[in-house]
Design a protein around this motif. Sequence first.
Motif, PDB file in Angstrom:
ATOM      1  N   LYS A 156       0.814  -1.225   0.000  1.00 46.09           N
ATOM      2  CA  LYS A 156       0.000   0.000   0.000  1.00 46.09           C
ATOM      3  C   LYS A 156       0.844   1.271   0.000  1.00 46.09           C
ATOM      4  O   LYS A 156       0.311   2.372  -0.087  1.00 46.09           O
ATOM      5  N   THR A 157       2.139   1.105   0.155  1.00 48.07           N
ATOM      6  CA  THR A 157       3.036   2.265   0.180  1.00 48.07           C
ATOM      7  C   THR A 157       3.952   2.187  -1.033  1.00 48.07           C
ATOM      8  O   THR A 157       5.013   1.565  -0.966  1.00 48.07           O
ATOM      9  N   ASP A 213      -5.879   3.602   7.052  1.00 45.93           N
ATOM     10  CA  ASP A 213      -6.374   4.969   6.899  1.00 45.93           C
ATOM     11  C   ASP A 213      -5.432   5.754   5.987  1.00 45.93           C
ATOM     12  O   ASP A 213      -4.246   5.432   5.885  1.00 45.93           O
ATOM     13  N   ASP A 214      -5.948   6.788   5.338  1.00 46.29           N
ATOM     14  CA  ASP A 214      -5.111   7.645   4.488  1.00 46.29           C
ATOM     15  C   ASP A 214      -3.966   8.273   5.295  1.00 46.29           C
ATOM     16  O   ASP A 214      -2.830   8.343   4.830  1.00 46.29           O
ATOM     17  N   ASP A 215      -4.298   8.722   6.491  1.00 46.55           N
ATOM     18  CA  ASP A 215      -3.281   9.305   7.381  1.00 46.55           C
ATOM     19  C   ASP A 215      -2.153   8.312   7.661  1.00 46.55           C
ATOM     20  O   ASP A 215      -0.988   8.686   7.777  1.00 46.55           O
ATOM     21  N   LYS A 231       0.121   8.095   4.646  1.00 43.46           N
ATOM     22  CA  LYS A 231       0.911   9.322   4.511  1.00 43.46           C
ATOM     23  C   LYS A 231       2.084   9.275   5.488  1.00 43.46           C
ATOM     24  O   LYS A 231       3.246   9.515   5.120  1.00 43.46           O
TER      25      LYS A 231
END
Lengths: 144, 113
Positions: free
Chosen positions: B15-16, B77-79, B82
């Motif tokens: 996911k990253t 989560d998006d956070d 990030k």
Amino acid sequence: MNKTAEGVFFLTGKDFAKAGVASSNLKAILESMGVPPDIIRRAAIAAFEAEVNVIIYAVAGMMHYSITQEMIKIIVQDMGPGIPDIALAMTEGYSTAPDYIREMGFGSGMGLPNIKKSTDKLTVNSVVGEGTTLEFIINLNKTA
Amino acid sequence: MKLQELVNSLSLEVKTPGMDLNREVTGGYASDLLSDVIGNAKEGSVWITLQVHLNIVAVASLKGLSGIVLVNNRMPDDDTLKKASEENIPVMTSPLAAFELIGRLYTLGLRCR
Ligand SMILES: Nc1ncnc2c1ncn2[C@@H]1O[C@H](COP(=O)(O)OP(=O)(O)OP(=O)(O)O)[C@@H](O)[C@H]1O
Ligand SMILES: [Mg+2]
């Protein structure tokens, strides 16, 4: 290692996005000073748990650190609800964390015991309705 | 074992994007309690959890973990993503339940150390 360092990080209650930032910064400082990895690991565990407790339970607080030849000394002081029964709070598994905190993976009641285990000396002072102060020390001088 | 090999063998979804997965995974740790991971996980381990909140990144970074695998197709989560990019902590997902995934990691030779 023949340097000393001292400083402070400010902590804000409920600011979960910043949880761990102070302890990460402290870890980086210890690394840059050449503190042995095992000591850094212990300091990072204790600092993280104390930092997160301020963020979860208190309104605001600060983490003061001083690193000398002899020891790492960390004082985490907050303005918050305080701890009515410190001995109970130190018990493994005891937690008053609300459900939404538990859903984030906190609230297993292992934070204060983790701090106790990873430091050489821990003092907890708290006044209900005012706040809590944790002071803990990790000795650097093994012969001491 | 390299993280990239783990990703390949277990068809993990990364996911990253753009992160170097050529890093050594020296063990594994499974827990959904952050204080347990902080207290007991070993540096270099890959962490199996169903927690998706951004605090998992802070924990992984502080402990020097090699990556985080979310089970049961839980989406970060998006956070979280990030912060994971900022901290260079790979986050992966798997449709498998924790029991299944951990069993496979064990078969691949990973241990809790
Ligand atoms: N700074 C603080 N202010 C007020 N209460 C606190 C503070 N720190 C700890 N406590 C109280 O002590 C209890 C035990 O704290 P501890 O850190 O051991 O566990 P926890 O925070 O509940 O869970 P965990 O740390 O495992 O996520 C808390 O649930 C809370 O009631
Ligand atoms: Mg705690």
